[in-house]
Design a protein around this motif. Sequence first.
Motif, PDB file in Angstrom:
ATOM      1  N   UNK A 107       0.865  -1.171  -0.026  1.00  0.00           N
ATOM      2  CA  UNK A 107       0.023  -0.070  -0.134  1.00  0.00           C
ATOM      3  C   UNK A 107       0.915   1.150   0.004  1.00  0.00           C
ATOM      4  N   UNK A 108       0.279   2.494  -0.727  1.00  0.00           N
ATOM      5  CA  UNK A 108       1.156   3.524  -0.770  1.00  0.00           C
ATOM      6  C   UNK A 108       0.245   4.750  -0.491  1.00  0.00           C
ATOM      7  N   UNK A 109       0.818   5.604   0.041  1.00  0.00           N
ATOM      8  CA  UNK A 109       0.097   6.991  -0.031  1.00  0.00           C
ATOM      9  C   UNK A 109       0.223   7.810  -1.404  1.00  0.00           C
ATOM     10  N   UNK A 110      -0.815   7.900  -1.904  1.00  0.00           N
ATOM     11  CA  UNK A 110      -0.901   8.348  -3.098  1.00  0.00           C
ATOM     12  C   UNK A 110      -0.268   9.844  -3.528  1.00  0.00           C
ATOM     13  N   UNK A 111      -0.543  10.614  -2.449  1.00  0.00           N
ATOM     14  CA  UNK A 111       0.014  12.135  -2.396  1.00  0.00           C
ATOM     15  C   UNK A 111       1.417  11.951  -2.415  1.00  0.00           C
ATOM     16  N   UNK A 112       2.106  11.135  -1.412  1.00  0.00           N
ATOM     17  CA  UNK A 112       3.523  11.477  -1.176  1.00  0.00           C
ATOM     18  C   UNK A 112       4.416  10.274  -1.956  1.00  0.00           C
ATOM     19  N   UNK A 113       3.632   9.192  -2.510  1.00  0.00           N
ATOM     20  CA  UNK A 113       4.271   7.979  -3.021  1.00  0.00           C
ATOM     21  C   UNK A 113       5.190   7.232  -2.294  1.00  0.00           C
ATOM     22  N   UNK A 114       5.034   7.499  -0.804  1.00  0.00           N
ATOM     23  CA  UNK A 114       5.539   6.861   0.241  1.00  0.00           C
ATOM     24  C   UNK A 114       4.771   5.619   0.527  1.00  0.00           C
ATOM     25  N   UNK A 115       5.593   4.251   0.796  1.00  0.00           N
ATOM     26  CA  UNK A 115       4.700   2.857   1.157  1.00  0.00           C
ATOM     27  C   UNK A 115       4.256   3.049   2.498  1.00  0.00           C
ATOM     28  N   UNK A 116       3.009   2.572   3.082  1.00  0.00           N
ATOM     29  CA  UNK A 116       2.426   2.793   4.231  1.00  0.00           C
ATOM     30  C   UNK A 116       2.398   1.285   4.757  1.00  0.00           C
ATOM     31  N   UNK A 117       2.116   0.453   4.101  1.00  0.00           N
ATOM     32  CA  UNK A 117       1.706  -0.908   4.670  1.00  0.00           C
ATOM     33  C   UNK A 117       2.273  -2.294   3.635  1.00  0.00           C
ATOM     34  N   UNK A 118       3.022  -3.058   4.179  1.00  0.00           N
ATOM     35  CA  UNK A 118       3.186  -4.051   3.421  1.00  0.00           C
ATOM     36  C   UNK A 118       2.806  -5.360   4.247  1.00  0.00           C
ATOM     37  N   UNK A 119       1.830  -6.213   3.356  1.00  0.00           N
ATOM     38  CA  UNK A 119       1.250  -7.264   4.079  1.00  0.00           C
ATOM     39  C   UNK A 119       1.874  -8.492   3.557  1.00  0.00           C
ATOM     40  N   UNK A 124     -13.456   1.051   2.397  1.00  0.00           N
ATOM     41  CA  UNK A 124     -12.197   1.271   2.274  1.00  0.00           C
ATOM     42  C   UNK A 124     -11.270   0.516   3.535  1.00  0.00           C
ATOM     43  N   UNK A 125     -12.059  -0.137   4.313  1.00  0.00           N
ATOM     44  CA  UNK A 125     -11.375  -0.763   5.341  1.00  0.00           C
ATOM     45  C   UNK A 125     -10.989  -2.232   5.421  1.00  0.00           C
ATOM     46  N   UNK A 126     -11.086  -2.830   4.077  1.00  0.00           N
ATOM     47  CA  UNK A 126     -10.969  -4.262   3.945  1.00  0.00           C
ATOM     48  C   UNK A 126     -10.371  -4.319   2.516  1.00  0.00           C
ATOM     49  N   UNK A 127      -9.301  -5.323   2.586  1.00  0.00           N
ATOM     50  CA  UNK A 127      -8.902  -5.501   1.205  1.00  0.00           C
ATOM     51  C   UNK A 127      -9.185  -7.115   0.803  1.00  0.00           C
ATOM     52  N   UNK A 128      -9.367  -7.462  -0.105  1.00  0.00           N
ATOM     53  CA  UNK A 128      -9.601  -8.958  -0.704  1.00  0.00           C
ATOM     54  C   UNK A 128      -8.613  -9.058  -1.622  1.00  0.00           C
ATOM     55  N   UNK A 129      -7.832 -10.130  -1.562  1.00  0.00           N
ATOM     56  CA  UNK A 129      -6.790 -10.571  -2.571  1.00  0.00           C
ATOM     57  C   UNK A 129      -6.833 -11.869  -2.903  1.00  0.00           C
ATOM     58  N   UNK A 130      -7.117 -12.130  -4.412  1.00  0.00           N
ATOM     59  CA  UNK A 130      -7.431 -13.532  -4.780  1.00  0.00           C
ATOM     60  C   UNK A 130      -5.935 -14.164  -5.454  1.00  0.00           C
ATOM     61  N   UNK A 165      -5.871  -0.565   7.541  1.00  0.00           N
ATOM     62  CA  UNK A 165      -5.097   0.241   8.338  1.00  0.00           C
ATOM     63  C   UNK A 165      -4.019  -0.449   9.212  1.00  0.00           C
ATOM     64  N   UNK A 166      -4.278  -1.478   9.646  1.00  0.00           N
ATOM     65  CA  UNK A 166      -3.253  -2.537  10.445  1.00  0.00           C
ATOM     66  C   UNK A 166      -2.531  -3.490   9.597  1.00  0.00           C
ATOM     67  N   UNK A 167      -2.990  -4.051   8.374  1.00  0.00           N
ATOM     68  CA  UNK A 167      -2.409  -5.132   7.915  1.00  0.00           C
ATOM     69  C   UNK A 167      -2.613  -6.463   8.385  1.00  0.00           C
TER      70      UNK A 167
END
Length: 392
Positions: free
Chosen positions: A200-212, A228-234, A253-255
């Motif tokens: 996950x990246x902050x779009x405004x800054x381009x900085x990474x925020x979370x790596x799951x 926007x609270x949950x990610x689903x990945x297949x 938010x927490x990964x």
Amino acid sequence: MRADVDQMFAALRVDADTLPLNPPQEARRLGTRQRLANLTVAVAVAAVAVVGAIAIATPFRPLPDDPSAEVADGGAQVIAARTVLSGHTDVINSVTFSPDGRSLAATGADGAARLWEVTTGRMTATLTGDKSQGISVAFSPDGKTLAASDAGGAVRLWDVATGRTARTLSSQRSGPVTGVAFSPDGKTLAAVSEDGPVRLWNVATGQPTVTISAPNVRLIQIAFSPDGKTLAAGGQTVDSRGGESTVGLWNVATGASAGTITRNSAAVISVAFSPDGKEFATGDGNDSTARLWDVATGKIVATLVVSAARAGGHGAGVYGLTFTPDGRYLATAGADHKARLWDVATGNVTAVFAGHTNVVESVALSPDGATLATAGGDGTVRVWNVPPGLGR
């Protein structure tokens, strides 16, 4: 001597480039999702060779299908495309509408992302990076930015108004970034790669925020929940007992893990949340089936697309899917060169969109549900009118 399972899986994750995930260009011409789905077999064989008589070798037994879902295409409306958009010179892997529904963006094996006006079919921009195969595209919620991922491991953020690169995000891998998605508020961009992590990246800054760091050998597609609270990945996961956990849910938010759907099946190659966020749909890469799952319980709600050996199914895989804005219908794209619209409540096929001459890799619906777009192996984007009363 008993094999050390943990060491085996650690070795698999040392470098994605050591896995058979990056075949020659000739193989890539078949389409990214089809390629990834077919390669799940290679990973399974490697695991069995090390572990021995492990549970992953057990043949897959499909879930029982609801008889009400067995509806032949002959009972549905067959729709012809209203517009065929050309410009790409090879397989198109992804297509999406802008938030206002006026533009379409697509990317594919020729390395470019292209934009068209929906009403006129006029191409408005051709965006080129380093010529790596384009895999996934997504518009920001305000429509000002287009995210495009490629087979070289990069994600580019394009300024739609100027056609210039606003920022390039590195996935820190040399393998393909197979899926990108903006959060509903547009502040976060998520991406998945063949090597497993969700970034996950902050779009405004381009900085990474979370790596799951999910225990996946491969992830293929990703989606944010409507809040926007949950990610689903297949994708495909192989655990130490040989099980395949094909869908993961995470707290944005927490990964932290928010649940895992575990089944012995082929890889999940498409995923989408319903508009109310209570359910999500998955498309299987091998058994021609799309399924609906309850987010809260992780249990299957319905089997909407049955096996290709029975009535109404896609040929060999469901490569793309999306809900209509009202959540009553699900659009699917498949290996049999067709897209279909399904009634979620009954499991019936209501419309068939026929005209592609190769695999349909991606499907998208306009925000008002009136227009459907498809793209795939024949190198075209096709635009279709959705019949009145379906999805709007």
